[in-house]
Write a protein that holds these residues in place. Structure first.
Motif, PDB file in Angstrom:
ATOM      1  N   LEU A 326      58.547  59.414  44.214  1.00 41.14           N
ATOM      2  CA  LEU A 326      59.545  58.396  44.540  1.00 41.14           C
ATOM      3  C   LEU A 326      59.295  57.916  45.961  1.00 41.14           C
ATOM      4  O   LEU A 326      59.199  58.729  46.881  1.00 41.14           O
ATOM      5  CB  LEU A 326      60.953  58.979  44.424  1.00 41.14           C
ATOM      6  CG  LEU A 326      62.111  57.987  44.531  1.00 41.14           C
ATOM      7  CD1 LEU A 326      62.108  57.051  43.326  1.00 41.14           C
ATOM      8  CD2 LEU A 326      63.444  58.711  44.609  1.00 41.14           C
ATOM      9  N   PRO A 327      59.133  56.615  46.157  1.00 41.02           N
ATOM     10  CA  PRO A 327      58.790  56.111  47.492  1.00 41.02           C
ATOM     11  C   PRO A 327      59.771  56.589  48.561  1.00 41.02           C
ATOM     12  O   PRO A 327      60.990  56.567  48.365  1.00 41.02           O
ATOM     13  CB  PRO A 327      58.858  54.583  47.316  1.00 41.02           C
ATOM     14  CG  PRO A 327      58.608  54.365  45.864  1.00 41.02           C
ATOM     15  CD  PRO A 327      59.212  55.540  45.161  1.00 41.02           C
ATOM     16  N   THR A 328      59.225  57.012  49.682  1.00 40.20           N
ATOM     17  CA  THR A 328      60.079  57.495  50.773  1.00 40.20           C
ATOM     18  C   THR A 328      61.019  56.402  51.265  1.00 40.20           C
ATOM     19  O   THR A 328      62.130  56.690  51.724  1.00 40.20           O
ATOM     20  CB  THR A 328      59.224  57.999  51.937  1.00 40.20           C
ATOM     21  OG1 THR A 328      58.315  56.953  52.340  1.00 40.20           O
ATOM     22  CG2 THR A 328      58.403  59.218  51.529  1.00 40.20           C
ATOM     23  N   GLN A 329      60.567  55.146  51.172  1.00 36.46           N
ATOM     24  CA  GLN A 329      61.438  54.042  51.599  1.00 36.46           C
ATOM     25  C   GLN A 329      62.711  54.000  50.755  1.00 36.46           C
ATOM     26  O   GLN A 329      63.802  53.716  51.260  1.00 36.46           O
ATOM     27  CB  GLN A 329      60.699  52.691  51.466  1.00 36.46           C
ATOM     28  CG  GLN A 329      59.461  52.572  52.325  1.00 36.46           C
ATOM     29  CD  GLN A 329      58.211  52.938  51.554  1.00 36.46           C
ATOM     30  OE1 GLN A 329      58.256  53.714  50.602  1.00 36.46           O
ATOM     31  NE2 GLN A 329      57.079  52.403  51.957  1.00 36.46           N
ATOM     32  N   LEU A 330      62.575  54.285  49.443  1.00 35.14           N
ATOM     33  CA  LEU A 330      63.749  54.251  48.573  1.00 35.14           C
ATOM     34  C   LEU A 330      64.672  55.429  48.841  1.00 35.14           C
ATOM     35  O   LEU A 330      65.899  55.282  48.829  1.00 35.14           O
ATOM     36  CB  LEU A 330      63.310  54.253  47.098  1.00 35.14           C
ATOM     37  CG  LEU A 330      62.845  52.911  46.547  1.00 35.14           C
ATOM     38  CD1 LEU A 330      62.266  53.077  45.157  1.00 35.14           C
ATOM     39  CD2 LEU A 330      63.990  51.917  46.517  1.00 35.14           C
TER      40      LEU A 330
END
Length: 483
Positions: A326-330
Motif C-alpha cells: 500500500l503506497p506510503t503516501q496513502l
C-alpha cells in the motif's frame, strides 16, 4: 547471479469476475440495500475518444488513462505461487481502474534492473508483446523510480505506470466524500512532486517585473523556471489540503469523543481489500453501504449503531481496505481516517477465506495497522466467504489464529457466533455502585439503564434505589447519591 527467465501468462479471463459466486447482482444471499450502486455505475468510460498527444515525454502531465494493458513484474524472492498471486492481484487492480488486461510477464531476477526495471533484453521482449497484443500501457508490479519509468518507456514506446500510480487512480475514482477526495489528492501530489520534470521552454527562466512592457530595470535576475513554479504551486496546494484534512479530523474527533463520553464501545472493521468488510457491516447493522466485487470499493469510513443480544449499544466502523505494498503516501494521507481503528475497543480483522494466500493478507494488514499505531487493539480474526473457501484452509486458519470465527456474509453462516463473540469481548462496566437517586434525576436513571449493568432497581419513598456496575465517568457523577 542474474539468471533471467520470463513467464508469460494469459489474463484475458477477468480476474475479478473469476470469483463467480461473488458477482454483484448474481448472489443468492443478501448484501443490504445498494444505495450507491446506481451512482457508481452511472458514468462509464468510452474508449477511443482521446485526443492526447503521443509524445511519451509528456506522460507526467497527462491524465492517467488505462485501456489495454500488459503487466510486468520482477520476481526476486518467495515462491512462484506468491509471484503469481501478486500478478493476479495486479490484474484485479488494473480491471478495477477500468482497463482490459491482455497479458502478464514475470521475470526471475535477484533484484530489479536499476535502469529499465526488467533489464534491457527483457524490456525489448516486453516491447514485442506490447506490439503483438496492441496494448497502450504497461503496468509494473512495484513502485518505479522516475528514471526507471522513463527508461522503460523509451524501450516499449508506450506509457508505463507503476503499482502506486494505479492504486492512486482507483482511489481517485472511488473517493466520494469531501475528506476522501482531499486525502486522495494529497497522496497524488506527494507521488507527483518528485516525478516532475521539465523540457524545452519549461527549463527557461520566467521574466519578471516590467520586462514584458520593454522596461528592463528591476526585472533582471534569475527568476523561476516553470518546473520550479509547478513545484511551488504543488507544495502550496499540499499545505492547504493538510489544513483542510486537519479541520475535518477535528469534527470526527468531536463525534468520537461524544461517543466515548456516553460510554458507547466502538468496534472497527478492517482487513484486506475485497475481503467482504462492507457486506459484513450490512449484515450486522443493515447499513446499506455499497458492496461490490471490486478492489477499494469502500474509501469513506461508515459508522453505524449496533446492539448486542443483551441490549448493549456499540458502534461499528467500516474502514478502507488494505493491500500489499500500500503506497506510503496513502497511509499518510488516510492516517486521520485510520485513527478510527486505533481508537476502537475491538477490531474485527476480516480475511477472505477463499483467497489463495489468506495468511499473506493477514500479514499485510497487520503491517499497516502497526504503521497507524493500531497494533495493540484487541483483535478478532473474521474469516469471511466460508461458503467459497476450501475447508482445509479454514481449518488451518482456525488453528493458526486462536481468536477467530468462520463466517459467510453472503449466506449468514457463523454470524450468530460472531455477534456472541463481539458481546463477550466488548468492555464492560467495572465499578460497583449503590445509589439512591431522587425522582427529579430521571436522567441518571436512564443513563444507568443505557450505559451500565443494572443489578437491581427499586422505587422507594425517597427515590429510586439502584445497584449497578458502571464506567468510571458515570461513577463520579453518581458519587453524591451513594446510598
Amino acid at each position: 547471479m542474474t539468471k533471467q527467465n520470463t513467464t508469460i501468462f494469459d489474463t484475458k479471463a477477468t480476474a475479478l469476475a473469476a470469483d463467480e459466486q461473488f458477482r454483484p447482482g448474481e448472489q443468492d444471499g443478501y448484501d443490504g440495500e445498494q444505495y450507491d450502486r446506481e451512482d457508481r455505475a452511472a458514468l462509464r468510460r468510452v474508449a477511443g475518444l482521446s485526443t492526447e498527444l503521443e509524445d511519451i515525454t509528456e506522460v507526467e502531465y497527462r491524465q492517467l488513462r488505462l485501456e489495454r494493458v500488459v503487466l510486468a513484474a520482477v520476481w526476486t524472492d518467495g515462491s512462484q505461487e506468491e509471484a503469481d498471486n501478486s500478478m493476479r492481484e495486479l490484474a484485479a487492480l488494473a480491471e478495477t481502474a477500468g482497463s482490459t488486461v491482455l497479458a502478464g510477464v514475470v521475470q526471475r531476477r535477484t533484484h530489479p534492473d536499476a535502469s529499465t526495471y526488467l533489464g534491457k533484453g527483457k524490456a525489448q521482449e516486453l516491447r514485442d508483446i506490447v506490439i503483438a497484443e496492441g496494448a497502450d500501457t504497461v503496468i509494473a508490479d512495484t513502485e518505479l523510480t522516475p528514471s526507471q519509468r522513463r527508461a522503460l518507456e523509451d524501450v516499449v514506446k508506450v506509457k508505463v505506470i507503476d503499482r502506486t500510480a494505479l492504486i492512486l487512480d482507483i482511489f481517485a475514482q472511488h473517493a466520494k466524500s469531501k475528506e476522501g477526495k482531499a486525502q486522495v489528492e494529497l497522496a497524488q501530489m506527494q507521488y507527483l512532486l518528485p516525478r516532475l520534470r521539465g523540457w524545452g521552454e519549461s527549463m527557461s527562466r520566467q521574466a519578471g517585473g516590467q520586462v514584458g512592457a520593454g522596461q528592463g530595470m528591476g526585472s533582471r535576475g534569475p527568476g523561476e523556471t516553470k518546473i520550479e513554479l509547478d513545484r511551488r504551486r504543488i507544495n502550496q496546494r499540499m499545505a492547504k489540503l493538510r489544513r483542510e484534512i486537519k479541520d475535518m479530523k477535528t469534527g470526527r474527533d468531536t463525534r468520537r469523543l461524544a461517543r466515548k463520553a456516553n460510554a458507547v464501545p466502538s468496534v472497527a472493521i478492517a482487513g484486506y481489500t475485497n475481503a467482504g468488510k462492507s457486506s459484513l457491516l450490512n449484515r450486522l447493522t443493515d447499513a446499506g453501504v455499497l458492496v461490490q466485487n471490486q478492489l477499494f470499493a469502500t474509501l469513506d469510513p461508515t459508522v453505524r449503531r449496533a446492539e448486542t443480544e443483551d441490549g448493549r449499544v456499540y458502534t461499528l466502523a467500516d474502514t478502507v481496505g488494505f493491500v500489499r505494498q500500500l503506497p506510503t503516501q496513502l497511509v499518510e494521507a488516510f492516517r486521520s481516517t485510520l485513527e478510527e481503528v486505533g481508537d476502537a475497543d475491538l477490531l474485527l480483522h476480516v480475511v477472505d477465506g477463499s483467497h489463495p494466500d489468506p495468511e499473506g493478507q493477514i500479514s499485510a494488514v497487520r503491517a499497516v495497522l502497526a504503521d497507524v499505531d493500531a497494533a495493540d487493539v484487541k483483535e478478532i480474526i473474521v474469516v469471511n466467504k466460508a461458503d467459497a473457501a476450501d475447508p482445509e484452509v479454514l481449518d488451518r486458519l482456525r488453528r493458526h489464529e486462536k481468536h477467530s470465527v468462520i463466517v459467510s456474509a453472503r449466506t449468514g453462516e457463523g454470524l450468530d457466533e460472531l455477534r456472541a463473540l463481539i458481546a463477550e469481548e466488548l468492555p464492560r462496566p467495572t465499578i460497583d455502585v449503590d445509589v439512591l437517586l431522587p425522582y427529579d434525576r430521571g436522567d441518571l436513571v436512564s443513563r444507568l439503564h443505557d450505559e451500565a449493568d443494572v443489578i437491581s432497581s427499586e422505587h422507594t419513598q425517597d427515590g429510586t434505589h439502584v445497584k449497578a456496575r458502571v464506567h468510571p465517568d458515570l461513577a463520579s457523577e453518581l458519587a453524591a447519591y451513594a446510598a
